[in-house]
Scaffold this motif. Structure first.
Motif, mmCIF file in Angstrom:
data_model
loop_
_atom_site.group_PDB
_atom_site.id
_atom_site.type_symbol
_atom_site.label_atom_id
_atom_site.label_comp_id
_atom_site.label_asym_id
_atom_site.label_seq_id
_atom_site.Cartn_x
_atom_site.Cartn_y
_atom_site.Cartn_z
ATOM 1 N N ASN A 155 0.862 -1.181 0.000
ATOM 2 C CA ASN A 155 0.000 0.000 0.000
ATOM 3 C C ASN A 155 0.903 1.238 0.000
ATOM 4 O O ASN A 155 1.225 1.803 1.043
ATOM 5 C CB ASN A 155 -0.907 -0.014 1.234
ATOM 6 N N ALA A 156 1.316 1.659 -1.197
ATOM 7 C CA ALA A 156 2.371 2.668 -1.322
ATOM 8 C C ALA A 156 1.955 4.060 -0.862
ATOM 9 O O ALA A 156 2.798 4.871 -0.499
ATOM 10 C CB ALA A 156 2.853 2.728 -2.768
ATOM 11 N N ASN A 157 0.675 4.363 -0.910
ATOM 12 C CA ASN A 157 0.207 5.667 -0.458
ATOM 13 C C ASN A 157 0.991 6.794 -1.133
ATOM 14 O O ASN A 157 1.458 7.729 -0.480
ATOM 15 C CB ASN A 157 0.318 5.779 1.076
ATOM 16 N N PHE A 158 1.142 6.717 -2.478
ATOM 17 C CA PHE A 158 1.947 7.673 -3.223
ATOM 18 C C PHE A 158 1.482 9.119 -3.066
ATOM 19 O O PHE A 158 2.272 10.039 -3.101
ATOM 20 C CB PHE A 158 1.929 7.327 -4.719
ATOM 21 N N HIS A 159 0.189 9.310 -2.935
ATOM 22 C CA HIS A 159 -0.328 10.671 -2.991
ATOM 23 C C HIS A 159 -0.930 11.135 -1.660
ATOM 24 O O HIS A 159 -1.602 12.160 -1.612
ATOM 25 C CB HIS A 159 -1.367 10.778 -4.113
ATOM 26 N N GLY A 160 -0.644 10.399 -0.618
ATOM 27 C CA GLY A 160 -1.170 10.785 0.683
ATOM 28 C C GLY A 160 -0.111 11.460 1.541
ATOM 29 O O GLY A 160 0.956 11.857 1.077
ATOM 30 N N ASP A 161 -0.402 11.594 2.801
ATOM 31 C CA ASP A 161 0.542 12.194 3.742
ATOM 32 C C ASP A 161 1.746 11.283 3.942
ATOM 33 O O ASP A 161 1.664 10.066 3.773
ATOM 34 C CB ASP A 161 -0.147 12.437 5.092
ATOM 35 N N MET A 162 2.876 11.893 4.328
ATOM 36 C CA MET A 162 4.093 11.121 4.572
ATOM 37 C C MET A 162 4.027 10.452 5.937
ATOM 38 O O MET A 162 4.650 10.892 6.906
ATOM 39 C CB MET A 162 5.313 12.043 4.492
ATOM 40 N N VAL A 163 3.217 9.389 5.984
ATOM 41 C CA VAL A 163 3.043 8.641 7.224
ATOM 42 C C VAL A 163 3.280 7.162 6.931
ATOM 43 O O VAL A 163 3.146 6.717 5.790
ATOM 44 C CB VAL A 163 1.625 8.840 7.799
ATOM 45 N N PRO A 182 1.730 -3.197 9.265
ATOM 46 C CA PRO A 182 2.367 -1.876 9.232
ATOM 47 C C PRO A 182 3.867 -2.010 8.976
ATOM 48 O O PRO A 182 4.540 -2.875 9.556
ATOM 49 C CB PRO A 182 2.104 -1.314 10.639
ATOM 50 N N THR A 183 4.396 -1.154 8.080
ATOM 51 C CA THR A 183 5.828 -1.221 7.785
ATOM 52 C C THR A 183 6.472 0.157 7.886
ATOM 53 O O THR A 183 7.084 0.478 8.895
ATOM 54 C CB THR A 183 6.078 -1.838 6.393
ATOM 55 N N CYS A 184 6.305 0.997 6.851
ATOM 56 C CA CYS A 184 7.079 2.226 6.775
ATOM 57 C C CYS A 184 6.416 3.186 5.800
ATOM 58 O O CYS A 184 5.324 2.919 5.305
ATOM 59 C CB CYS A 184 8.499 1.895 6.326
ATOM 60 N N THR A 185 7.090 4.276 5.485
ATOM 61 C CA THR A 185 6.504 5.299 4.626
ATOM 62 C C THR A 185 6.737 4.982 3.149
ATOM 63 O O THR A 185 7.860 4.806 2.715
ATOM 64 C CB THR A 185 7.110 6.680 4.952
ATOM 65 N N MET A 204 10.338 3.882 0.348
ATOM 66 C CA MET A 204 10.897 4.936 -0.484
ATOM 67 C C MET A 204 11.256 6.190 0.306
ATOM 68 O O MET A 204 12.234 6.865 0.005
ATOM 69 C CB MET A 204 9.897 5.286 -1.592
ATOM 70 N N MET A 205 10.491 6.511 1.300
ATOM 71 C CA MET A 205 10.742 7.752 2.036
ATOM 72 C C MET A 205 11.550 7.566 3.302
ATOM 73 O O MET A 205 11.903 8.543 3.962
ATOM 74 C CB MET A 205 9.401 8.415 2.376
ATOM 75 N N ASP A 206 11.859 6.331 3.677
ATOM 76 C CA ASP A 206 12.583 6.070 4.919
ATOM 77 C C ASP A 206 13.950 5.445 4.699
ATOM 78 O O ASP A 206 14.625 5.098 5.683
ATOM 79 C CB ASP A 206 11.762 5.136 5.832
ATOM 80 N N ASP A 207 14.381 5.264 3.417
ATOM 81 C CA ASP A 207 15.664 4.618 3.119
ATOM 82 C C ASP A 207 15.797 3.309 3.886
ATOM 83 O O ASP A 207 16.792 3.062 4.585
ATOM 84 C CB ASP A 207 16.830 5.549 3.459
ATOM 85 N N ASP A 244 14.130 11.295 9.211
ATOM 86 C CA ASP A 244 13.620 12.482 8.532
ATOM 87 C C ASP A 244 13.599 12.222 7.031
ATOM 88 O O ASP A 244 14.608 11.889 6.418
ATOM 89 C CB ASP A 244 14.549 13.664 8.860
ATOM 90 N N HIS A 245 12.426 12.377 6.411
ATOM 91 C CA HIS A 245 12.304 12.121 4.983
ATOM 92 C C HIS A 245 13.239 12.989 4.158
ATOM 93 O O HIS A 245 13.738 12.579 3.116
ATOM 94 C CB HIS A 245 10.863 12.359 4.532
ATOM 95 N N LYS A 246 13.514 14.204 4.623
ATOM 96 C CA LYS A 246 14.365 15.121 3.869
ATOM 97 C C LYS A 246 15.799 14.628 3.793
ATOM 98 O O LYS A 246 16.548 15.020 2.891
ATOM 99 C CB LYS A 246 14.332 16.507 4.519
ATOM 100 N N SER A 247 16.221 13.791 4.728
ATOM 101 C CA SER A 247 17.609 13.331 4.757
ATOM 102 C C SER A 247 17.813 12.044 3.981
ATOM 103 O O SER A 247 18.922 11.521 3.922
ATOM 104 C CB SER A 247 18.056 13.130 6.211
ATOM 105 N N ALA A 248 16.772 11.521 3.356
ATOM 106 C CA ALA A 248 16.901 10.277 2.593
ATOM 107 C C ALA A 248 17.839 10.482 1.409
ATOM 108 O O ALA A 248 17.782 11.493 0.709
ATOM 109 C CB ALA A 248 15.533 9.821 2.110
ATOM 110 N N THR A 249 18.721 9.519 1.174
ATOM 111 C CA THR A 249 19.694 9.608 0.078
ATOM 112 C C THR A 249 19.581 8.459 -0.908
ATOM 113 O O THR A 249 20.125 8.527 -2.000
ATOM 114 C CB THR A 249 21.128 9.616 0.628
ATOM 115 N N CYS A 250 18.880 7.408 -0.563
ATOM 116 C CA CYS A 250 18.756 6.222 -1.405
ATOM 117 C C CYS A 250 17.453 6.254 -2.199
ATOM 118 O O CYS A 250 17.439 6.067 -3.408
ATOM 119 C CB CYS A 250 18.831 4.955 -0.535
#
Length: 395
Positions: A155-163, A182-185, A204-207, A244-250
């Protein structure tokens, strides 16, 4: 979205919704320039042209189409197509597809709904819908267990909140969601190992790479993928302590177990790398450079790794043990998406989305010569792809 790689993917998706020979003679060049073949295309015949037909299913996300492709001695063509989804006036967004091991059924994850997406069960070779069930927000990549009893949908939730989101486990007989784990963002790249004991998805958002124990329907371990920060952890990630999603590099988009399950290869879409993780010790084995925007992965039976380069308009074939690229094959159109390998290891079938109002394509790569041997236009935004069967040629 503030994160560059994912923002680019969202921009591309929005565009899609709004709306590839060897030269033989000058005459052939003239003909190629003067005519456009949309229904069927095929390069110059090669000595390795198949004697039988290969049938592959592909879903086209912005066109709500499921298309069956036939490739054989005469090239590749669209065999049949059908529409999918509940909403007649909106884009339903089929994204992932998985063919059952017995080849009797296939399952399609549909991203959009009101608000949740769904997964659909079809009888293979027909347009017959058997049943569907609602899942979470934007169900994306899909895989099926070796016994065919369960499908795992991210359940990728591509267009929802970053949760944090989840992986849905669906019993295929009655099409009932038996567990939502439940897994990750933004989980993506849903893949099971060949033994069927472990399921892997990338966050994708949590590396992050997440491993589910299929006997427990629960997260067993997770692995942090950031360069210089690689670390394997036991248990499930704490949803309140996500990086922090902003610090993801992968920005991992795919997780592909090796044939023996001893290694999991993860595509880092932002850093253009593939990360190899040992499953016995849950430690980093190596990381090696990949193509621009490496996106989806598939593995041959002889251990080569096929990688689609979403932003690189190409497909790479790797010797993953050495971390060495064996070939890079350009594609006809941009935004390269999925890959599947035929059971005999002869061909890789690649889905390419195209841009805007362009059609998508399915491109066929000969894994012996590592060259494209056929292409066929399909509906726009070709996405999930899976192999159905081989049969005596009709051509």
């Amino acid at each position: 979205m503030k994160f560059t790689a994912v923002s680019q993917q969202k921009k591309e998706y929005a565009v899609y919704r709004s709306v590839r020979c060897r030269f033989v003679s000058c005459l052939l060049i003239f003909l190629a320039l003067g005519f456009s073949v949309r229904a069927q295309t095929s390069p110059t015949p090669s000595p390795g042209r198949p004697a039988q037909d290969y049938l592959v299913y592909v879903v086209c996300e912005s066109a709500d189409r499921i298309m069956l492709i036939r490739f054989g001695p005469g090239g590749a063509r669209v065999e049949s197509q059908m529409r999918t989804g509940l909403m007649p006036m909106d884009v339903n967004g089929p994204h992932g597809i998985a063919v059952s091991p017995d080849k009797q059924y296939f399952y399609v994850s549909v991203g959009h709904g009101r608000p949740e997406g769904s997964v659909w069960k079809y009888r293979a070779g027909t347009d017959n819908v058997i049943k569907y069930t609602s899942l979470g927000l934007f169900p994306a990549t899909t895989d099926i267990t070796l016994d065919g009893n369960f499908i795992y949908v991210a359940n990728a939730n591509f267009h929802g909140d970053m949760v944090p989101s989840s992986i849905s486990v669906v019993a295929t007989d009655q099409m009932i969601e038996v567990k939502r784990i439940p897994t990750c963002t933004m989980p993506h790249g849903s893949r099971l190992n060949h033994q069927g004991t472990k399921h892997y998805s990338a966050c994708m958002m949590d590396d992050m790479l997440v491993e589910i124990d299929t006997r427990k329907f629960a997260v067993d371990r997770y692995f942090m993928l950031g360069k210089g920060k690689e670390m394997g952890m036991s248990g499930a990630p704490d949803p309140h302590a996500m990086p922090d999603h902003k610090s993801a590099t992968c920005t991992p988009t795919w997780a592909q177990p090796s044939n023996d399950g001893s290694i999991v290869y993860v595509a880092c879409n932002q850093s253009n790398e593939i990360v190899a993780i040992k499953t016995d010790t849950w430690t980093l084995l190596r990381r090696f450079p990949a193509g621009t925007g490496v996106y989806n992965l598939a593995m041959t039976r002889d251990g080569r790794l096929v990688a689609t380069n979403k932003r690189g308009q190409s497909v790479s074939i790797f010797d993953p043990v050495a971390g060495r690229e064996l070939a890079k094959i350009p594609t006809q159109r941009k935004v390269v998406h999925g890959a599947v390998v035929s059971p005999d290891d002869r061909f890789a079938f690649i889905s390419v989305e195209g841009v805007g109002s362009e059609p998508g394509t399915v491109e066929v790569i000969d894994l012996g010569t590592m060259k494209t041997v056929a292409t066929v236009d399909v509906a726009p935004q070709a996405a999930g792809i899976d192999f159905w069967k081989m049969e005596p040629s009709k051509q």
